[in-house]
Scaffold this motif. Structure first.
Motif, PDB file in Angstrom:
ATOM      1  N   LYS A 228     -33.547 107.048 -57.430  1.00  0.00           N
ATOM      2  CA  LYS A 228     -32.909 108.029 -56.559  1.00  0.00           C
ATOM      3  C   LYS A 228     -33.402 107.887 -55.122  1.00  0.00           C
ATOM      4  O   LYS A 228     -32.691 108.214 -54.176  1.00  0.00           O
ATOM      5  N   GLY A 229     -34.633 107.441 -54.946  1.00  0.00           N
ATOM      6  CA  GLY A 229     -35.217 107.268 -53.626  1.00  0.00           C
ATOM      7  C   GLY A 229     -36.561 106.597 -53.738  1.00  0.00           C
ATOM      8  O   GLY A 229     -37.007 106.222 -54.836  1.00  0.00           O
ATOM      9  N   PHE A 230     -37.234 106.438 -52.601  1.00  0.00           N
ATOM     10  CA  PHE A 230     -38.501 105.720 -52.598  1.00  0.00           C
ATOM     11  C   PHE A 230     -39.567 106.422 -53.435  1.00  0.00           C
ATOM     12  O   PHE A 230     -40.359 105.772 -54.126  1.00  0.00           O
ATOM     13  N   SER A 231     -39.609 107.748 -53.388  1.00  0.00           N
ATOM     14  CA  SER A 231     -40.664 108.465 -54.102  1.00  0.00           C
ATOM     15  C   SER A 231     -40.597 108.215 -55.605  1.00  0.00           C
ATOM     16  O   SER A 231     -41.623 108.122 -56.279  1.00  0.00           O
ATOM     17  N   GLU A 232     -39.376 108.079 -56.153  1.00  0.00           N
ATOM     18  CA  GLU A 232     -39.245 107.793 -57.581  1.00  0.00           C
ATOM     19  C   GLU A 232     -39.728 106.378 -57.893  1.00  0.00           C
ATOM     20  O   GLU A 232     -40.401 106.147 -58.909  1.00  0.00           O
ATOM     21  N   MET A 233     -39.401 105.417 -57.019  1.00  0.00           N
ATOM     22  CA  MET A 233     -39.880 104.053 -57.240  1.00  0.00           C
ATOM     23  C   MET A 233     -41.399 103.987 -57.103  1.00  0.00           C
ATOM     24  O   MET A 233     -42.083 103.325 -57.880  1.00  0.00           O
ATOM     25  N   GLN A 234     -41.937 104.714 -56.120  1.00  0.00           N
ATOM     26  CA  GLN A 234     -43.387 104.726 -55.930  1.00  0.00           C
ATOM     27  C   GLN A 234     -44.098 105.298 -57.149  1.00  0.00           C
ATOM     28  O   GLN A 234     -45.195 104.838 -57.521  1.00  0.00           O
ATOM     29  N   ALA A 235     -43.490 106.286 -57.789  1.00  0.00           N
ATOM     30  CA  ALA A 235     -44.096 106.880 -58.987  1.00  0.00           C
ATOM     31  C   ALA A 235     -44.250 105.846 -60.092  1.00  0.00           C
ATOM     32  O   ALA A 235     -45.216 105.894 -60.870  1.00  0.00           O
ATOM     33  N   LEU A 236     -43.301 104.909 -60.182  1.00  0.00           N
ATOM     34  CA  LEU A 236     -43.409 103.851 -61.181  1.00  0.00           C
ATOM     35  C   LEU A 236     -44.641 102.989 -60.923  1.00  0.00           C
ATOM     36  O   LEU A 236     -45.378 102.642 -61.856  1.00  0.00           O
TER      37      LEU A 236
ATOM     38  N   ASP B 279     -48.930 103.271 -50.137  1.00  0.00           N
ATOM     39  CA  ASP B 279     -48.255 103.131 -48.847  1.00  0.00           C
ATOM     40  C   ASP B 279     -47.193 104.207 -48.647  1.00  0.00           C
ATOM     41  O   ASP B 279     -46.542 104.648 -49.597  1.00  0.00           O
ATOM     42  N   ARG B 280     -47.031 104.584 -47.395  1.00  0.00           N
ATOM     43  CA  ARG B 280     -45.946 105.491 -47.023  1.00  0.00           C
ATOM     44  C   ARG B 280     -44.710 104.676 -46.658  1.00  0.00           C
ATOM     45  O   ARG B 280     -44.800 103.481 -46.384  1.00  0.00           O
ATOM     46  N   VAL B 281     -43.555 105.352 -46.648  1.00  0.00           N
ATOM     47  CA  VAL B 281     -42.322 104.681 -46.241  1.00  0.00           C
ATOM     48  C   VAL B 281     -42.493 104.057 -44.868  1.00  0.00           C
ATOM     49  O   VAL B 281     -42.088 102.904 -44.629  1.00  0.00           O
ATOM     50  N   SER B 282     -43.130 104.783 -43.954  1.00  0.00           N
ATOM     51  CA  SER B 282     -43.304 104.274 -42.589  1.00  0.00           C
ATOM     52  C   SER B 282     -44.206 103.043 -42.558  1.00  0.00           C
ATOM     53  O   SER B 282     -43.992 102.129 -41.753  1.00  0.00           O
ATOM     54  N   ASP B 283     -45.207 102.997 -43.451  1.00  0.00           N
ATOM     55  CA  ASP B 283     -46.103 101.832 -43.519  1.00  0.00           C
ATOM     56  C   ASP B 283     -45.322 100.584 -43.931  1.00  0.00           C
ATOM     57  O   ASP B 283     -45.445  99.520 -43.313  1.00  0.00           O
ATOM     58  N   ILE B 284     -44.532 100.731 -44.988  1.00  0.00           N
ATOM     59  CA  ILE B 284     -43.767  99.587 -45.489  1.00  0.00           C
ATOM     60  C   ILE B 284     -42.718  99.163 -44.464  1.00  0.00           C
ATOM     61  O   ILE B 284     -42.519  97.964 -44.216  1.00  0.00           O
TER      62      ILE B 284
ATOM     63  N   ALA C  55     -38.112  93.098 -50.398  1.00  0.00           N
ATOM     64  CA  ALA C  55     -38.342  92.452 -51.695  1.00  0.00           C
ATOM     65  C   ALA C  55     -39.590  91.580 -51.647  1.00  0.00           C
ATOM     66  O   ALA C  55     -40.396  91.586 -52.586  1.00  0.00           O
ATOM     67  N   ASN C  56     -39.770  90.832 -50.565  1.00  0.00           N
ATOM     68  CA  ASN C  56     -40.971  90.004 -50.417  1.00  0.00           C
ATOM     69  C   ASN C  56     -42.226  90.861 -50.410  1.00  0.00           C
ATOM     70  O   ASN C  56     -43.245  90.504 -51.014  1.00  0.00           O
ATOM     71  N   TYR C  57     -42.157  91.995 -49.725  1.00  0.00           N
ATOM     72  CA  TYR C  57     -43.312  92.897 -49.675  1.00  0.00           C
ATOM     73  C   TYR C  57     -43.630  93.437 -51.073  1.00  0.00           C
ATOM     74  O   TYR C  57     -44.799  93.459 -51.487  1.00  0.00           O
ATOM     75  N   MET C  58     -42.621  93.855 -51.783  1.00  0.00           N
ATOM     76  CA  MET C  58     -42.832  94.399 -53.125  1.00  0.00           C
ATOM     77  C   MET C  58     -43.440  93.357 -54.050  1.00  0.00           C
ATOM     78  O   MET C  58     -44.293  93.666 -54.895  1.00  0.00           O
ATOM     79  N   SER C  59     -43.009  92.126 -53.911  1.00  0.00           N
ATOM     80  CA  SER C  59     -43.521  91.060 -54.762  1.00  0.00           C
ATOM     81  C   SER C  59     -44.957  90.695 -54.425  1.00  0.00           C
ATOM     82  O   SER C  59     -45.786  90.494 -55.310  1.00  0.00           O
ATOM     83  N   GLN C  60     -45.282  90.628 -53.120  1.00  0.00           N
ATOM     84  CA  GLN C  60     -46.607  90.190 -52.686  1.00  0.00           C
ATOM     85  C   GLN C  60     -47.632  91.318 -52.692  1.00  0.00           C
ATOM     86  O   GLN C  60     -48.823  91.069 -52.888  1.00  0.00           O
ATOM     87  N   GLN C  61     -47.190  92.539 -52.444  1.00  0.00           N
ATOM     88  CA  GLN C  61     -48.113  93.657 -52.253  1.00  0.00           C
ATOM     89  C   GLN C  61     -47.862  94.773 -53.264  1.00  0.00           C
ATOM     90  O   GLN C  61     -47.960  95.957 -52.924  1.00  0.00           O
TER      91      GLN C  61
ATOM     92  N   GLN D 256     -42.812  99.496 -41.233  1.00  0.00           N
ATOM     93  CA  GLN D 256     -43.475  98.809 -40.120  1.00  0.00           C
ATOM     94  C   GLN D 256     -43.863  97.390 -40.507  1.00  0.00           C
ATOM     95  O   GLN D 256     -43.670  96.451 -39.730  1.00  0.00           O
ATOM     96  N   HIS D 257     -44.400  97.230 -41.697  1.00  0.00           N
ATOM     97  CA  HIS D 257     -44.810  95.900 -42.158  1.00  0.00           C
ATOM     98  C   HIS D 257     -43.608  94.964 -42.265  1.00  0.00           C
ATOM     99  O   HIS D 257     -43.692  93.783 -41.901  1.00  0.00           O
ATOM    100  N   CYS D 258     -42.480  95.488 -42.766  1.00  0.00           N
ATOM    101  CA  CYS D 258     -41.285  94.663 -42.984  1.00  0.00           C
ATOM    102  C   CYS D 258     -40.389  94.580 -41.750  1.00  0.00           C
ATOM    103  O   CYS D 258     -39.389  93.855 -41.773  1.00  0.00           O
ATOM    104  N   GLU D 259     -40.734  95.356 -40.724  1.00  0.00           N
ATOM    105  CA  GLU D 259     -39.946  95.400 -39.484  1.00  0.00           C
ATOM    106  C   GLU D 259     -38.503  95.821 -39.769  1.00  0.00           C
ATOM    107  O   GLU D 259     -37.533  95.198 -39.340  1.00  0.00           O
ATOM    108  N   VAL D 260     -38.389  96.930 -40.529  1.00  0.00           N
ATOM    109  CA  VAL D 260     -37.085  97.506 -40.836  1.00  0.00           C
ATOM    110  C   VAL D 260     -37.156  99.015 -40.589  1.00  0.00           C
ATOM    111  O   VAL D 260     -38.237  99.583 -40.429  1.00  0.00           O
ATOM    112  N   HIS D 261     -35.996  99.676 -40.573  1.00  0.00           N
ATOM    113  CA  HIS D 261     -35.948 101.135 -40.452  1.00  0.00           C
ATOM    114  C   HIS D 261     -36.327 101.742 -41.803  1.00  0.00           C
ATOM    115  O   HIS D 261     -36.014 101.180 -42.856  1.00  0.00           O
ATOM    116  N   PRO D 262     -37.009 102.902 -41.796  1.00  0.00           N
ATOM    117  CA  PRO D 262     -37.369 103.540 -43.075  1.00  0.00           C
ATOM    118  C   PRO D 262     -36.197 103.733 -44.023  1.00  0.00           C
ATOM    119  O   PRO D 262     -36.371 103.691 -45.248  1.00  0.00           O
TER     120      PRO D 262
END
Length: 310
Positions: free
Chosen positions: A82-90, A56-61, A43-49, A63-69
């Protein structure tokens, strides 16, 4: 099924998909406290970046957030996708037609990091630093909230005393604000914490005063302490930070957001300093200060001082 479309984890998903990035960020802010720790990082990443999500790719985010994809997918589904790709499209729909130099810069710096066969020259690195600074300024110009900016000017003009706090890399910004505001007739106090005396330097704050807090991730605890003291004594707060989710955001009477460009994890201060200069100019205009009053040199031992905050 791709790794970015795996099933959701725990957590109650929203029933409706947000129709815009602005609506999504509002929902993230509203739901933030109820999120698990890993999802709070995202959430912090989405707000700041938010301007980076479209490239960004799932793996990029992850890695930055130090979480599993998979946590990125759970986050997406928690907010009705439905998944990250749908959110990224927004995000792509929202940002494709806006100032692409920011995204172009981010893609270029990623390629430079990935291309280990090419050793960058000093000049190339200098240009990347300059481009990072430019990207931060471009984003500030696009996203500046004029209503909050006007509220910040009102607070500065109306305050009896102004206390300015910023620690570590934010200290330079706080010092610049103090220097600028000293060209008014306001009583300005830099909370330097010399000798660890943050609490002592805040002892005289009262109702009618203003604390200006400059704080960026990972957010200095000293700054948070000073704002708590000020609010306890019914002083008001102007907060300059990088996210609606920042710890100080809820304490702010006026909130100004700045997201600096960065090169190899080193963040610029240029956009923040530009914002502070704009604040001073707006305050000087409101107070009808004369140019010669702003730029009058200090006289020490018969010597002329430096020029004003131009």
């Amino acid at each position: 099924m791709s790794s970015s479309e795996s099933p959701a984890g725990s957590g109650e998903a929203l029933q409706e998909t947000p129709a815009s990035v602005e609506r999504l960020l509002q929902l993230i802010t509203a739901e933030y406290e109820s999120l698990p720790r890993q999802l709070k990082r995202i959430a912090n990443y989405m707000s700041q970046q938010s301007d980076r999500v479209m490239v960004d790719r799932v793996s990029d985010i992850a890695q930055h957030c130090e979480v599993h994809p998979s946590a990125i997918v759970r986050f997406s589904q928690r907010f009705g996708f439905k998944g990250f790709s749908e959110m990224q499209a927004l995000f792509r729909e929202a940002y494709t037609d806006k100032a692409t130099p920011i995204q172009n810069y981010q893609q270029r710096i990623r390629r430079m990091i990935a291309n280990r066969s090419h050793k960058a020259s000093g000049g190339e690195l200098a240009r990347e630093c300059i481009n990072a600074t430019r990207s931060g300024l471009d984003r500030l110009a696009q996203e500046l909230d004029e209503r909050e900016f006007d509220k910040a000017v009102d607070l500065l003009v109306e305050a009896d005393n102004i206390y300015v706090i910023g620690v570590r890399r934010s200290f330079a910004v706080a010092h610049y604000m103090v220097y600028s505001l000293h060209h008014t007739n306001k009583r300005i106090h830099l909370i330097s914490g010399l000798g660890g005396g943050y609490r002592e330097q805040m002892r005289s704050v009262r109702e009618g005063d203003l604390v200006v807090a400059v704080s960026f991730s990972p957010y200095g605890k000293e700054t948070q302490q000073c704002v708590r003291i000020a609010r306890h004594h019914k002083a008001r707060a102007l907060v300059i930070t990088d996210s609606q989710l920042a710890p100080l955001a809820k304490q702010a009477n006026a909130l100004l957001l700045v997201n600096e460009g960065s090169t190899f994890a080193f963040r610029s201060l240029s956009a923040t300093l530009s914002l502070c200069q704009a604040l001073f100019i707006a305050v000087a205009y409101r107070m009808e200060l004369k140019v010669e009053e702003i730029g009058a040199p200090a006289i020490l031992d018969g010597e002329g001082g430096d020029e004003g905050p131009a």
